[in-house]
Every structure is written in C-alpha cells, then in structure tokens.
Design an enzyme around this catalytic site. Structure first.
Site, short mmCIF file in Angstrom:
data_model
loop_
_atom_site.label_atom_id
_atom_site.label_comp_id
_atom_site.label_asym_id
_atom_site.label_seq_id
_atom_site.Cartn_x
_atom_site.Cartn_y
_atom_site.Cartn_z
N CYS A 1 0.82 -1.23 0.07
CA CYS A 1 0.13 -0.08 -0.13
C CYS A 1 0.94 1.36 -0.16
O CYS A 1 2.05 1.20 -0.31
CB CYS A 1 -0.91 -0.02 1.19
SG CYS A 1 -0.33 0.02 2.94
N ARG B 1 -3.30 -0.61 5.25
CA ARG B 1 -4.09 -1.73 4.78
C ARG B 1 -2.92 -2.71 4.28
O ARG B 1 -3.41 -4.23 4.70
CB ARG B 1 -4.49 -1.18 3.12
CG ARG B 1 -5.58 -0.26 3.40
CD ARG B 1 -5.60 0.46 2.00
NE ARG B 1 -4.50 1.38 1.94
CZ ARG B 1 -4.24 2.18 0.74
NH1 ARG B 1 -5.22 2.02 -0.15
NH2 ARG B 1 -3.27 2.87 0.75
N ASP C 1 -8.52 3.90 1.38
CA ASP C 1 -7.50 4.26 2.13
C ASP C 1 -8.19 4.67 3.61
O ASP C 1 -8.84 5.78 3.42
CB ASP C 1 -6.79 5.38 1.90
CG ASP C 1 -5.27 5.56 2.51
OD1 ASP C 1 -5.26 4.96 3.87
OD2 ASP C 1 -4.34 6.21 2.18
P1 4NP Z 1 -1.66 2.80 4.00
O1 4NP Z 1 -2.45 4.27 4.51
O2 4NP Z 1 -1.27 3.12 2.66
O3 4NP Z 1 -2.91 1.78 3.92
O4 4NP Z 1 -0.83 2.21 5.00
C1 4NP Z 1 -1.67 5.23 4.60
C2 4NP Z 1 -1.01 5.63 5.71
C3 4NP Z 1 -0.25 6.78 5.90
C4 4NP Z 1 -0.49 7.57 4.78
C5 4NP Z 1 -1.33 7.72 3.76
C6 4NP Z 1 -1.95 6.24 3.76
N1 4NP Z 1 0.30 8.95 4.93
O5 4NP Z 1 -0.11 9.85 4.05
O6 4NP Z 1 0.94 9.27 5.71
#
Ligand code: 4NP
Length: 153
Positions: free
Chosen positions: A7, A13, A123
C-alpha cells in the site's frame, strides 16, 4: 509461493493483508512466505497504525511484529506475487518494473475477490473507509486467493 502486500504507507492496509494471509496460512499449514511494504517511506520503521492493530486484535490476529518498510526494486526477485491495494500503488510499483515477468507479478488484491473488476481497497488512514470494512474486504480477497491456489479448500 512468496507474496508481498503493498500500500502507500505500509501501516494501515498492507499490514492487515499480511496478517490475515499469515493467519490463514498457519491454519492450513501452507509453506508460503508473506511480507508487506509501502510505495512511500513516510512511515519506515514504524509499527502498524493503532487502528489496524486494534481491528486485527479483535479478529484474533497479532500484527505488532510488523514494521513499515519501503518497496524496493529487489522485491520483484524476492516475491512471486505483488498485491497492491489501489491503482496508485499499482502504478507506482509498475514504474519500478524492468521486464514483463516483473509486471505480470503485480495485481490489485481485490481481483481475488472480484475477478477483473479492479476494485480498490479504500485508504482508511484519512477515513475514506472504516478499518472494520477494510478488514472485511481484505478477508474476502484472502479467501479468494486460497480458493484459487489451494486445491483442497
Ligand atoms: P496505508 O495508509 O497506505 O494503507 O498504510 C496510509 C498511511 C499513511 C499515509 C497515507 C496512507 N500518509 O499519508 O501518511
């Protein structure tokens, strides 16, 4: 089989996808390798998001051993399948591919639940979808994977 879940941050995720698949692998005694990574290094070295830890725990899965890491081009050689959560992750991984063998390893994870539909896992970090719903989507995808790759199921 060696599977990498990918991800953006590798804290929400893909850690859940890794945890759910590992849980099922243990249940079915499969000799598979599972890991996860992020297309960004924003959270490198961090634990999964507390909200992911909580929803995993509620479902009897411990993901607190995990630490976020950045996806690297070497991952194409280390894994057979690279399962991304959304089209942005997909494109960012694809940009690093150097041949068609690499490209053919990449898919959207929800295609195991809904073949050919290219559905994204929203997300949950910014609240696009709740963590419980995201967990449920990933469970369905993992069940679809097991059905596809493990004949006796
Ligand atoms: P992930 O979610 O891709 O599912 O781990 C996110 C975690 C952090 C961020 C964006 C999405 N961020 O912008 O810090």
């Amino acid at each position: 089989m060696r599977i990498l879940m990918v991800c953006l941050g590798n804290i929400c995720r893909s850690p859940l996808a890794e945890g759910i698949l590992l849980n099922r692998i243990e249940k079915y005694n499969l000799d598979w390798k599972v890991d996860s990574a992020g297309t960004s290094s924003y959270h490198a070295g961090s634990l999964p998001d507390p909200r992911s830890i909580t929803i995993a725990e509620k479902n009897g899965i411990d993901i607190t051993y995990q630490r976020s890491r950045h996806f690297t081009v070497e991952d194409f050689d280390k894994f057979d399948l690279i399962l991304t959560m959304d089209s942005s992750n997909y494109q960012n991984v694809k940009k690093l591919a150097t041949n068609t063998t690499d490209i053919n390893k990449i898919d959207l994870i929800m295609n195991y639940a809904n073949p050919g539909r290219n559905i994204k896992v929203p997300d949950p970090y910014w609240g696009e979808l709740g963590f419980e719903k995201v967990f449920g989507m990933l469970e369905k995808a993992v069940e679809g994977m097991l059905k596809r790759y493990v004949e006796e199921l």
